[in-house]
Motif scaffolding. Structure first.
Motif, PDB file in Angstrom:
ATOM      1  N   ILE A 181      41.011  -1.494  31.465  1.00 49.92           N
ATOM      2  CA  ILE A 181      41.114  -0.453  32.484  1.00 49.92           C
ATOM      3  C   ILE A 181      41.779   0.792  31.905  1.00 49.92           C
ATOM      4  CG2 ILE A 181      43.300  -1.243  33.469  1.00 49.92           C
ATOM      5  CD1 ILE A 181      40.404  -0.004  35.567  1.00 49.92           C
ATOM      6  N   GLY A 182      42.688   0.601  30.964  1.00 47.08           N
ATOM      7  CA  GLY A 182      43.337   1.740  30.317  1.00 47.08           C
ATOM      8  C   GLY A 182      42.357   2.588  29.537  1.00 47.08           C
ATOM      9  N   ASN A 183      41.415   1.944  28.885  1.00 45.36           N
ATOM     10  CA  ASN A 183      40.390   2.685  28.154  1.00 45.36           C
ATOM     11  C   ASN A 183      39.535   3.519  29.105  1.00 45.36           C
ATOM     12  OD1 ASN A 183      41.306   1.369  25.895  1.00 45.36           O
ATOM     13  ND2 ASN A 183      39.704  -0.187  25.952  1.00 45.36           N
ATOM     14  N   LEU A 184      39.224   2.948  30.245  1.00 42.72           N
ATOM     15  CA  LEU A 184      38.407   3.648  31.227  1.00 42.72           C
ATOM     16  C   LEU A 184      39.165   4.852  31.809  1.00 42.72           C
ATOM     17  CD1 LEU A 184      35.637   3.389  32.507  1.00 42.72           C
ATOM     18  CD2 LEU A 184      36.662   1.991  34.281  1.00 42.72           C
ATOM     19  N   GLY A 224      41.581   6.465  30.292  1.00 43.48           N
ATOM     20  CA  GLY A 224      41.702   7.428  29.201  1.00 43.48           C
ATOM     21  C   GLY A 224      40.446   8.254  29.013  1.00 43.48           C
ATOM     22  N   LEU A 225      39.295   7.623  29.140  1.00 43.45           N
ATOM     23  CA  LEU A 225      38.037   8.377  29.036  1.00 43.45           C
ATOM     24  C   LEU A 225      37.855   9.313  30.218  1.00 43.45           C
ATOM     25  CD1 LEU A 225      35.714   5.563  27.712  1.00 43.45           C
ATOM     26  CD2 LEU A 225      36.377   7.637  26.512  1.00 43.45           C
ATOM     27  N   GLY A 226      38.337   8.899  31.369  1.00 40.20           N
ATOM     28  CA  GLY A 226      38.260   9.772  32.544  1.00 40.20           C
ATOM     29  C   GLY A 226      39.178  10.973  32.435  1.00 40.20           C
ATOM     30  N   ALA A 227      40.273  10.821  31.703  1.00 39.98           N
ATOM     31  CA  ALA A 227      41.245  11.906  31.564  1.00 39.98           C
ATOM     32  C   ALA A 227      40.740  13.041  30.680  1.00 39.98           C
ATOM     33  CB  ALA A 227      42.558  11.356  31.009  1.00 39.98           C
ATOM     34  N   ILE A 228      39.642  12.836  29.990  1.00 41.39           N
ATOM     35  CA  ILE A 228      39.083  13.911  29.165  1.00 41.39           C
ATOM     36  C   ILE A 228      38.694  15.104  30.045  1.00 41.39           C
ATOM     37  CG2 ILE A 228      37.133  14.530  27.683  1.00 41.39           C
ATOM     38  CD1 ILE A 228      37.279  11.679  26.568  1.00 41.39           C
ATOM     39  N   LEU A 229      38.264  14.829  31.259  1.00 38.12           N
ATOM     40  CA  LEU A 229      37.906  15.904  32.173  1.00 38.12           C
ATOM     41  C   LEU A 229      39.125  16.748  32.561  1.00 38.12           C
ATOM     42  CD1 LEU A 229      35.213  16.761  33.321  1.00 38.12           C
ATOM     43  CD2 LEU A 229      35.708  15.445  35.357  1.00 38.12           C
ATOM     44  N   ASN A 230      40.327  16.162  32.505  1.00 40.94           N
ATOM     45  CA  ASN A 230      41.554  16.922  32.776  1.00 40.94           C
ATOM     46  C   ASN A 230      41.743  18.038  31.762  1.00 40.94           C
ATOM     47  OD1 ASN A 230      42.174  15.380  34.956  1.00 40.94           O
ATOM     48  ND2 ASN A 230      43.914  14.350  34.045  1.00 40.94           N
ATOM     49  N   LEU A 231      41.273  17.844  30.564  1.00 36.96           N
ATOM     50  CA  LEU A 231      41.401  18.871  29.529  1.00 36.96           C
ATOM     51  C   LEU A 231      40.656  20.139  29.936  1.00 36.96           C
ATOM     52  CD1 LEU A 231      42.521  19.216  26.617  1.00 36.96           C
ATOM     53  CD2 LEU A 231      40.275  18.529  25.812  1.00 36.96           C
ATOM     54  N   ILE A 232      39.476  19.971  30.478  1.00 31.61           N
ATOM     55  CA  ILE A 232      38.685  21.122  30.918  1.00 31.61           C
ATOM     56  C   ILE A 232      39.379  21.835  32.072  1.00 31.61           C
ATOM     57  CG2 ILE A 232      36.474  21.810  31.933  1.00 31.61           C
ATOM     58  CD1 ILE A 232      35.269  19.364  30.432  1.00 31.61           C
TER      59      ILE A 232
END
Length: 91
Positions: free
Chosen positions: A45-48, A50-58
């Motif tokens: 679940i942590g990996n999932l 973390g991948l979702g948090a990439i959108l926070n960068l934008i």
């Protein structure tokens, strides 16, 4: 000031959830609920998240560009909380 940080925090959480949903929709064969359940069972679940948090960068850089610094702080706070959740889920 606090209102702007809270708005940024909520946008950060929403962006993280949207990023998770987009990853599941485009790259996994299961629906959202099944994917979350399988991620919990496999301790990924942590990996999932973390991948979702990439959108926070934008979203973060969008707020910086618009000079909405307090909202950017809220997004950063949401990202830090997601990172802490990932850290604690590994143990």
């Amino acid at each position: 000031m606090k209102k702007e940080i809270i708005i940024g925090f909520l946008v950060g959480i929403a962006a993280n959830l949207a990023g998770m949903y987009l990853y599941i929709f485009f790259f996994l064969d299961y629906d959202f609920e099944t994917s979350i359940q399988l991620a919990r069972e496999n301790d990924s679940i942590g990996n999932l998240i973390g991948l979702g948090a990439i959108l926070n960068l934008i979203v973060f850089f969008l707020f910086i560009k618009k000079r909405q610094l307090y909202r950017a702080r809220g997004v950063l706070l949401a990202t830090i909380i997601a990172a802490l959740f990932i850290l604690f889920s590994k143990f």
